[in-house]
Design a protein around this motif. Structure first.
Motif: not given
Length: 135
Positions: A78-88, A112-118
């Motif tokens: 969840f945290v890494l998904s947010g990180l990748m959204a922020f990075a984008y 972002c979306f793979i991590f959101l799925y995890f």
């Protein structure tokens, strides 16, 4: 060739684990390139550990390693998904907002979306989380 209806469903938790391990490995490489210089990438060689990119690198390295193991998969993902959204939105979207292929942000979007799925599905059957829940 006839396969039982349960065959693909039985494989889903294992395939989830395989996708998690491969995704985490690719993600860890971003953090290791920034902080361990492995692999050495000229553009990442001068990243300061306390810069925005450096902090992202620590999350990539540590969070990616936790995902690789399947430990604390849901909250870490969840945290890494947010990180990748922020990075984008910080690093890629300002160039051409709606075309990730043109602004180099397609991997950030996919992560972002793979991590959101995890974060919803967990780490799969081959994870430390699964091992811990069996005990």
């Amino acid at each position: 060739m006839h396969m039982s209806a349960g065959f693909p469903a039985n494989l889903a938790p294992r395939v989830l684990s395989i996708v998690r391990v491969v995704s985490a490995y690719l993600f860890v490489l971003h953090g290791s390139a920034k902080h361990l210089k492995i692999p050495f990438i000229e553009a990442m060689a001068s990243v300061s550990p306390t810069s925005l990119s450096g902090i992202a690198g620590w999350l990539e390295l540590v969070g990616g390693f936790l995902l690789l193991l399947g430990l604390f998969t849901r909250p870490v993902a969840f945290v890494l998904s947010g990180l990748m959204a922020f990075a984008y939105f910080i690093a890629h979207a300002p160039a051409t907002p709606f075309f990730p292929l043109m602004n180099g942000g397609e991997s950030a979007v996919l992560f972002c979306f793979i991590f959101l799925y995890f974060s919803v599905a967990g780490g799969g059957s081959w994870s430390i989380d699964a091992l811990r829940s069996r005990r």
